[in-house]
Design an enzyme around this catalytic site. Structure first.
Site, PDB file in Angstrom:
ATOM      1  N   CYS A 161       0.455  -1.246  -0.154  1.00 28.19           N
ATOM      2  CA  CYS A 161      -0.397  -0.271  -0.500  1.00 28.19           C
ATOM      3  C   CYS A 161       1.259   1.047   0.248  1.00 28.19           C
ATOM      4  O   CYS A 161       2.308   0.864  -0.582  1.00 28.19           O
ATOM      5  CB  CYS A 161      -0.709   0.332   1.157  1.00 28.19           C
ATOM      6  SG  CYS A 161      -1.984   1.242   1.379  1.00 28.19           S
TER       7      CYS A 161
ATOM      8  N   ASP B 238      -3.289   1.788  10.343  1.00 28.87           N
ATOM      9  CA  ASP B 238      -4.808   2.911  10.172  1.00 28.87           C
ATOM     10  C   ASP B 238      -4.686   2.403  12.089  1.00 28.87           C
ATOM     11  O   ASP B 238      -5.535   4.320  12.294  1.00 28.87           O
ATOM     12  CB  ASP B 238      -5.786   2.062   9.430  1.00 28.87           C
ATOM     13  CG  ASP B 238      -5.010   2.710   8.296  1.00 28.87           C
ATOM     14  OD1 ASP B 238      -5.605   3.592   7.592  1.00 28.87           O
ATOM     15  OD2 ASP B 238      -4.807   2.419   7.311  1.00 28.87           O
TER      16      ASP B 238
HETATM   17  C1  RUB Z   1      -3.825   3.270   3.567  1.00 32.22           C
HETATM   18  C2  RUB Z   1      -2.988   2.384   4.262  1.00 32.22           C
HETATM   19  C3  RUB Z   1      -2.017   2.634   4.913  1.00 32.22           C
HETATM   20  C4  RUB Z   1      -2.235   3.519   6.502  1.00 32.22           C
HETATM   21  C5  RUB Z   1      -0.935   4.242   6.764  1.00 32.22           C
HETATM   22  O1  RUB Z   1      -4.944   3.191   3.209  1.00 32.22           O
HETATM   23  O2  RUB Z   1      -3.272   1.644   4.799  1.00 32.22           O
HETATM   24  O3  RUB Z   1      -1.302   1.787   5.572  1.00 32.22           O
HETATM   25  O4  RUB Z   1      -3.208   4.468   6.218  1.00 32.22           O
HETATM   26  O5  RUB Z   1      -0.454   5.017   6.334  1.00 32.22           O
HETATM   27  P1  RUB Z   1      -5.908   3.995   2.376  1.00 32.22           P
HETATM   28  P2  RUB Z   1       0.343   6.825   6.851  1.00 32.22           P
HETATM   29  O6  RUB Z   1      -5.634   4.127   0.899  1.00 32.22           O
HETATM   30  O7  RUB Z   1      -7.403   3.015   2.260  1.00 32.22           O
HETATM   31  O8  RUB Z   1      -6.629   5.198   3.080  1.00 32.22           O
HETATM   32  O9  RUB Z   1       1.615   6.223   7.229  1.00 32.22           O
HETATM   33  O10 RUB Z   1       0.212   7.964   5.226  1.00 32.22           O
HETATM   34  O11 RUB Z   1      -0.752   7.249   8.037  1.00 32.22           O
END
Ligand code: RUB
Length: 305
Positions: free
Chosen positions: A129, A198
Site C-alpha cells: 500500500c 490505520d
Molecule cells: C492506506 C493504508 C496505510 C495507512 C498508513 O489506506 O492502509 O498503510 O493508512 O498510512 P487507504 P500513513 O489508502 O485506504 O487510506 O502512514 O500515511 O498514515
C-alpha cells in the site's frame, strides 16, 4: 455547518485524501478553518459546531482512530479552555491544530530516524500500500547513505501501491512493482517487511490495508521480520473498553464495476494482523513490542483514556 467540513469529509470518503495521517491532517485543518469562520455566539454553540464536525468526520472513514483522537484532543482543549469568549476559543483551536500538526511531524521524524537503522545497506525491503510514515522512513534510510531495493505491491483495488512506487523511483531507489498475489513468490528474497497502520488495538494487533495480514503470515513463514511503522496516536482507546475496531467496507464498484447482477462482491478496506506476527512497532517511542501499547500510551498520551 461550514462548507469546508462537508467538502473535506467528502474528499476523505472518496479517497481523494488517502492514508491515515493525511486523513487526520485534512480533518483538523478543516476544523481550524471552521473555527476561524465560526458563527457561534457562545461557547456552547462553538462546542456544538466542533462536535458536529466530529460526527461527520468519524463517519467519513470508520477505521481512522488517528483522526478521531486528533479531533477529540481539540475538543478537550476547547472544553477546558479558561474562557467563554468565542474569539479566544477560535484562536485556541487554531493554535491547538498547529500544535497537533507540529507534534505529528516530530513523531514522524523520530520514527523515521529510529526505523531507518533497520534498513541495512544492500537489503531488500518489502512494503504494501502507501504509508507516508513508511516512505518517510525509507527516504531517511536512503539519505543516510544506505543502498537498498524495494519491492512494493500494487495494492488492489485502489492501487495505492503506485503512489509508493512513484515516490521510491523519485528517491532513486531501485523498485520492483508486483501484483498483490505475487507476494509469496518474492518473499524469499526479502530481508525486511515494513507496513503502516490505520489502527492499533489494545492487544497490539494492527489494522492496515487489506492484504497486510497475509503478508505478515508470509513473512513469518519465510522467517523475515515484519515491522509496523506508526505514530502511537493510531491507538484506538475504544478497543481497551471492549469495542472491536470497525473494518470499513468499501463500494464493490472499486473491485468490479460491471460485475454480473446477483454476484456478491466484498471489498473490506483493511484487515487485522495479530501481534504474534509483528516483529516490532516502530514509533516515536522507539521500537516496541506491540503488546506494550497500552502502557506506553498511558505514559505518553494519558488524555486518550
Ligand atoms: C492506506 C493504508 C496505510 C495507512 C498508513 O489506506 O492502509 O498503510 O493508512 O498510512 P487507504 P500513513 O489508502 O485506504 O487510506 O502512514 O500515511 O498514515
Amino acid at each position: 455547518m461550514a462548507e469546508t467540513i462537508r467538502s473535506t469529509a467528502e474528499k476523505i470518503r472518496k479517497l481523494q485524501v488517502q492514508g491515515a495521517r493525511n486523513v487526520a491532517i485534512a480533518a483538523v485543518k478543516a476544523i481550524q478553518t471552521q473555527a476561524e469562520q465560526t458563527k457561534a455566539k457562545n461557547k456552547t454553540q462553538f462546542l456544538q459546531e466542533l462536535k458536529e464536525a466530529q460526527t461527520i468526520f468519524s463517519a467519513s472513514r470508520e477505521t481512522e482512530p488517528l483522526m478521531r483522537n486528533a479531533i477529540r484532543w481539540i475538543i478537550i482543549q476547547t472544553q477546558t479552555a479558561n474562557t467563554e469568549k468565542v474569539d479566544a476559543l477560535s484562536q485556541n483551536v487554531s493554535l491547538n491544530v498547529s500544535q497537533f500538526l507540529k507534534d505529528l511531524e516530530v513523531s514522524r521524524e523520530q520514527t523515521a530516524e529510529i526505523g531507518a537503522k533497520r534498513i541495512r545497506d544492500g537489503s531488500v525491503v518489502f512494503t504494501h500500500c502507501h504509508s507516508s510514515t513508511v516512505t518517510r522512513l525509507l527516504a531517511k534510510a536512503k539519505a543516510d547513505g544506505n543502498n537498498f531495493k524495494v519491492i512494493c505491491t500494487e495494492t488492489r483495488p485502489a492501487f495505492q501501491g503506485r503512489i509508493t512506487a512513484k515516490e521510491m523511483v523519485e528517491l532513486g531507489i531501485e523498485t520492483t512493482f508486483i501484483v498483490d498475489s505475487a507476494a509469496r513468490t518474492f518473499m524469499g528474497n526479502v530481508d525486511v517487511v515494513v507496513v503502516g497502520a490505520d489502527a492499533i488495538t489494545s492487544e497490539g494487533n494492527v489494522v492496515n490495508k487489506i492484504g497486510s495480514s497475509g503478508i505478515a503470515v508470509l513473512a513469518h513463514e519465510a522467517r523475515k521480520p515484519f515491522y509496523v511503522v506508526s505514530e502511537l496516536l493510531k491507538f484506538d482507546p475504544a478497543t481497551l473498553r471492549g469495542e472491536c475496531e470497525k473494518i470499513e467496507q468499501r463500494n464493490s464498484n472499486e473491485v468490479w464495476s460491471e460485475a454480473p447482477q446477483k454476484l456478491l462482491v466484498c471489498n473490506p478496506a483493511f484487515d487485522v494482523t495479530p501481534n504474534r506476527y509483528i516483529h516490532g512497532l516502530i514509533c516515536e517511542e522507539g521500537i516496541i513490542a506491540p503488546q506494550a501499547i497500552v502502557e506506553v500510551m498511558r505514559r505518553r498520551y494519558p488524555w486518550i483514556f
